[in-house]
Design a protein around this motif. Structure first.
Motif, short mmCIF file in Angstrom:
data_model
loop_
_atom_site.label_atom_id
_atom_site.label_comp_id
_atom_site.label_asym_id
_atom_site.label_seq_id
_atom_site.Cartn_x
_atom_site.Cartn_y
_atom_site.Cartn_z
N TYR A 25 -1.73 -10.16 0.51
CA TYR A 25 -2.59 -9.05 0.05
C TYR A 25 -3.64 -8.79 1.12
CZ TYR A 25 -0.45 -10.41 -4.39
OH TYR A 25 0.44 -10.73 -5.39
N ASN A 26 -3.20 -8.25 2.25
CA ASN A 26 -4.10 -8.13 3.41
C ASN A 26 -5.11 -7.00 3.28
OD1 ASN A 26 -1.87 -6.30 3.66
ND2 ASN A 26 -2.40 -5.97 5.79
N LEU A 27 -4.87 -6.05 2.39
CA LEU A 27 -5.78 -4.92 2.21
C LEU A 27 -6.28 -4.93 0.77
CD1 LEU A 27 -6.45 -2.94 4.51
CD2 LEU A 27 -5.08 -1.24 3.33
N ASN A 28 -7.57 -5.18 0.59
CA ASN A 28 -8.07 -5.36 -0.77
C ASN A 28 -8.06 -4.06 -1.56
OD1 ASN A 28 -10.88 -4.06 -0.82
ND2 ASN A 28 -11.01 -5.34 1.00
N GLN A 64 0.81 -1.22 0.00
CA GLN A 64 0.00 0.00 0.00
C GLN A 64 0.85 1.28 0.00
OE1 GLN A 64 -0.42 -1.89 3.25
NE2 GLN A 64 -1.48 -3.51 2.20
N TRP A 65 1.87 1.35 -0.83
CA TRP A 65 2.82 2.46 -0.77
C TRP A 65 2.18 3.81 -1.08
CZ3 TRP A 65 6.68 2.11 2.12
CH2 TRP A 65 7.41 0.93 2.26
N GLU A 66 1.24 3.83 -2.01
CA GLU A 66 0.59 5.09 -2.35
C GLU A 66 -0.15 5.66 -1.13
OE1 GLU A 66 -3.03 6.39 -5.26
OE2 GLU A 66 -1.44 5.19 -6.19
N LEU A 67 -0.85 4.78 -0.42
CA LEU A 67 -1.57 5.22 0.78
C LEU A 67 -0.60 5.65 1.88
CD1 LEU A 67 -4.36 2.49 1.01
CD2 LEU A 67 -4.63 4.88 0.37
N LYS A 68 0.49 4.92 2.01
CA LYS A 68 1.45 5.24 3.07
C LYS A 68 2.11 6.59 2.83
CE LYS A 68 2.38 0.46 4.43
NZ LYS A 68 3.34 -0.65 4.43
N ARG A 112 -12.92 -2.03 7.06
CA ARG A 112 -11.89 -2.68 7.88
C ARG A 112 -10.50 -2.13 7.57
NH1 ARG A 112 -13.20 -2.60 11.21
NH2 ARG A 112 -12.00 -4.17 12.32
N LEU A 113 -10.21 -0.97 8.11
CA LEU A 113 -8.95 -0.29 7.85
C LEU A 113 -8.35 0.19 9.17
CD1 LEU A 113 -10.22 1.79 4.82
CD2 LEU A 113 -8.36 0.13 4.70
N GLY A 114 -7.20 -0.37 9.52
CA GLY A 114 -6.49 0.06 10.72
C GLY A 114 -5.04 0.33 10.38
N VAL A 115 -4.33 0.98 11.30
CA VAL A 115 -2.95 1.36 11.00
C VAL A 115 -2.12 1.32 12.27
CG1 VAL A 115 -3.54 3.81 11.21
CG2 VAL A 115 -1.50 3.16 9.95
N ALA A 116 -0.87 0.89 12.11
CA ALA A 116 0.11 0.92 13.19
C ALA A 116 1.27 1.81 12.77
CB ALA A 116 0.62 -0.49 13.51
N GLN A 144 -8.38 0.03 -0.49
CA GLN A 144 -7.28 0.96 -0.78
C GLN A 144 -7.78 2.17 -1.56
OE1 GLN A 144 -3.40 -0.46 -1.92
NE2 GLN A 144 -3.85 -2.54 -1.25
N GLN A 145 -8.63 1.93 -2.55
CA GLN A 145 -9.16 3.03 -3.36
C GLN A 145 -9.98 3.99 -2.50
OE1 GLN A 145 -11.39 1.09 -6.45
NE2 GLN A 145 -9.57 0.42 -7.58
N LYS A 146 -10.84 3.45 -1.66
CA LYS A 146 -11.73 4.28 -0.85
C LYS A 146 -10.95 5.04 0.23
CE LYS A 146 -15.46 3.48 -3.06
NZ LYS A 146 -16.07 4.58 -3.87
N LEU A 147 -9.92 4.42 0.78
CA LEU A 147 -9.10 5.12 1.77
C LEU A 147 -8.33 6.26 1.12
CD1 LEU A 147 -7.97 5.56 4.55
CD2 LEU A 147 -6.33 3.72 4.15
N SER A 148 -7.85 6.05 -0.09
CA SER A 148 -7.14 7.10 -0.80
C SER A 148 -8.06 8.31 -1.00
CB SER A 148 -6.64 6.59 -2.15
OG SER A 148 -5.94 7.60 -2.84
#
Length: 348
Positions: A238-241, A55-59, A217-221, A245-249
């Motif tokens: 592939y833990n994050l579908n 998920q580099w784009e999100l990170k 279902r989106l969490g972050v550490a 990823q699209q919706k979180l972005s």
């Protein structure tokens, strides 16, 4: 901190699964490497390709928002995934233990129990704050992690910041996890700002509450990059579908809207608390820095069942330590809160 002493030896040596996207992470090309359907999805949407496993784009987006490096971010399937993975990474079954501060979020204990990791309990004080004597009495040589939920669940309050600092300083060789699932609702600075000062600090946050994305279902550490590498090593590939990823972005571009949600929910919380004070069966409303109210009632269990019969669903916390006769009320819309109040008054 000697991370090699912290992590379970076989995890350090573990050879992780290498996915197709580990070998090539670009977006352009003829993709014949992952046995995907080359046409499309039967739903007609473009879900036929595997998502970025890291998920580099999100990170990178989160990095700008939170002021940490992308290498210090782990995105998971809710906060429950990093909770589970952290215990798997550092705790030897039947040998190590974790320390929790009840009443608190139940998944810390559940994940430890699944891994046969002992749970040491350091109960909060009667006003739901950290009891340092209990914490220091509970930590021993076999302790690997100390869990702090702030704002706390189910009480809803921030825990004493100075006490958390004392724990971080007293146990530099143990991981201190500060779960900030509700921090958006609190008038407080996130412990993310302290990551550079404490190698043993891990901060958990979620997009389920203030961001309104519980269904995705989106969490972050947030923590030291060494630990992030270990979590990436033992997570499912592939833990994050791709849809999440699209919706979180999209959501990360709408911080203003999130802040408006927070302001409205906090206002509704204050109004609900004021209205509840007028009801004779309400014994106490505990201070809240979250989107919930813990309320002590006379005949709490009977009230809970009455509400349930009338399709008003709250959480019965009366069997939880320090929460006798308490119900936990999530803050709803103005109309939903009014339905709750009318039902309580009808019961009274």
């Amino acid at each position: 901190m000697d991370f090699n002493q912290l992590i379970r030896p076989h995890i350090l040596k573990l050879q992780p699964y290498a996915s197709a996207r580990d070998e090539y992470s670009g977006k352009e090309g003829t993709f014949l490497d992952a046995n995907e359907n080359p046409f499309s999805s039967v739903s007609g949407e473009n879900f036929n390709r595997y998502p970025d496993p890291y998920q580099w784009e999100l990170k990178h987006k989160l990095s700008l928002l939170k002021g940490v490096s992308p290498e210090s971010i782990f995105l998971g399937n809710g906060s429950d995934e990093p909770i589970d993975l952290l215990i798997k990474a550092v705790c030897e079954p039947l040998q190590n233990n974790i320390v929790i501060m009840p009443p608190t979020y139940g998944m810390y204990k559940v994940c430890a129990d699944i891994q046969q990791v002992q749970v040491q309990q350091a109960p909060l004080s009667e006003d739901f704050d950290i009891d340092l004597d209990n914490v220091f009495d509970s930590v021993n040589a076999a302790t690997k992690m100390i869990w702090v939920c702030s704002p706390n669940n189910p009480s809803g309050n921030l825990l004493n910041r100075d006490s958390i600092f004392q724990i971080l300083k007293a146990f530099p060789e143990k991981l201190v996890v500060v779960d900030e699932a509700y921090v958006d609702f609190a008038d407080s600075i996130s412990f993310i700002s302290e990551l550079g000062n404490f190698e043993n600090l891990i901060v958990l946050q979620t997009f389920s509450k203030a961001w309104g994305m519980a269904g995705l279902r989106l969490g972050v550490a947030y923590c030291n990059p060494f630990i992030i590498k270990i979590l990436n090593k033992i997570k499912y590939p592939y833990n994050l579908n791709i849809l999440s990823q699209q919706k979180l972005s999209e959501a990360l571009d709408k911080v203003k809207e999130k802040n408006e949600f927070v302001k409205e929910i906090n206002g509704l919380k204050e109004k609900l608390a004021d209205d509840l004070k007028q009801i004779p069966s309400v014994i106490k409303i505990f201070p809240s820095d979250s989107n919930m109210l813990l309320v002590k009632f006379t005949e709490a269990k009977k009230l809970f069942n009455f509400l349930l019969d009338h399709k008003v669903i709250v959480r019965d916390r009366s069997n939880v330590v320090l929460c006798e006769d308490c119900l936990r009320l999530s803050i709803g819309t103005e109309a939903e809160n009014e339905i709750l109040l009318k039902a309580i008054k009808r019961f009274v």
